[in-house]
Structure formats: C-alpha cells, structure tokens
Design a protein around this motif. Structure first.
Motif: not given
Length: 201
Positions: A90-95, A116-121, A164-170
């Motif tokens: 998960x690419x989660x961006x807070x904005x 990106x491959x939307x089936x995986x990300x 913000x912005x703060x971005x998490x990669x989960x």
C-alpha cells in the motif's frame, strides 16, 4: 545637502512603490486562492531537480505494524476498509488541497500510479480536507486518477502525522516499510523497484 535629501527621498519612494507592487501581487494571489498553486509550482520545480528523493530504506527492528481497522470513503461516497487492501503493498499518501508541497508532488505520484501493477500495489491518497466536495473538485480539475479517500472512521494513531505530505509504504504483511515526511519525487526508478520488490516478497 538639499540634493542628498531629494535623492534619498526619491530612493525611498521608489523602494516603497516596488514593495507596494509585490504586496499587491501577494495579496491578489492570496485573495484569489492562487497562492497555494503558485507555491506548489515553485516546489514542483525543486522536485524536478532530483534533489529530493523518496526514502527506500527499511529498518526491520523498528517496522511498525499497521492497524487495518480503518474505514475510508472514496470521492464517489463508497466506503471501503484499509483491510480490503491486505496482502498488497500500500502506497498511502496523506495530503490536503491547502498544502502546497502536497500539490507539488502529486503529478509525479500520478505518473508512478500509471506505471505500477495495480493488482499488487494499492494507492490510498488520504485527503485531510474538511470538505469532500473540495477534495473532489480539486482532483477532477487536475485530472488525477489515483484512488482518493477521506477518513470514514477515526484515523489510527500511526497516520496522525504532525505535518503533510507524509507518505507510508506498507508491506504485504502489514508493516511500515518506509515513511517519508515532506514532499518527494516518487516516480524514480529506485522507488519503483522498491515497490516492485516489496510486491514480489
């Protein structure tokens, strides 16, 4: 002596006129709401230099677990849960629409999303705006197609960020693989490879 006085007076008047013009421009930008767009444009120019890159380093000793019990509402009014994306990176961006650095990095986030491959990300662009209509109007105007959401339940502590912005990669197993505070250019080969490697693990 009188000539010196006149020269100084002329310089002061000229200086005041220059500052007056600058003040009128800034006031005009502020009153029309364009100050955020202008600031974002300047910051986007900085991003194109490649000086600000997204973090791709992980520290396995401090990886935080993500609370998937978080309800989201997309801009069409449909409610989903973060849990729906379990098993994906998960690419989660807070904005927010009022945040110039957020706006500055959005074009490169859109470019990354297109590749990106939307089936995986999964992308979760989480707006902190008070108005869903304002966020929707902004996204539509800009032509962004990445999935955009508002919080539909209490925001988990992990995502209550001070700036913000703060971005998490989960990661797929629900751990924070990377956290980036501030704007960055995410559409870089190194960052795309980072996401792809996480998706293949």
């Amino acid at each position: 002596m009188f000539n010196v006085y006149l020269i100084v007076k002329e310089k002061i008047i000229k200086e005041m006129k220059s500052w007056g013009v600058i003040l009128v421009i800034f006031l005009g930008l502020y009153l029309t709401g364009l100050h955020t767009e202008v600031a974002a444009l300047a910051q986007r120019a900085i991003l194109t230099t490649g000086l600000i890159s997204a973090d791709t380093e992980t520290d396995s000793d401090t990886e935080q677990k993500v609370d998937y019990n978080f309800k989201l509402k997309n801009l069409n009014g449909e409610t989903v849960s973060l849990d729906d994306y379990k098993g994906k990176v998960i690419f989660l961006n807070i904005w927010a629409t009022w945040c110039a650095p957020c706006i500055a990095e959005m074009p490169n986030i859109q470019s990354l999303y297109d590749k990106i491959d939307k089936d995986k990300i999964a992308f979760v662009m989480l707006s902190m705006d008070n108005s869903e209509a304002k966020a929707k109007k902004f996204i539509d105007k800009k032509g962004f197609t990445f999935p955009t959401f508002m919080a539909a339940s209490d925001v988990p502590d992990l995502f209550r960020v001070p700036s913000i912005p703060t971005t998490f990669v989960i990661s797929k197993d629900g751990k924070v693989a990377s956290k980036n505070i501030g704007m960055a250019n995410y559409d870089k080969k190194k960052f795309r490879e980072f996401l792809e490697e996480l998706a293949e693990k």
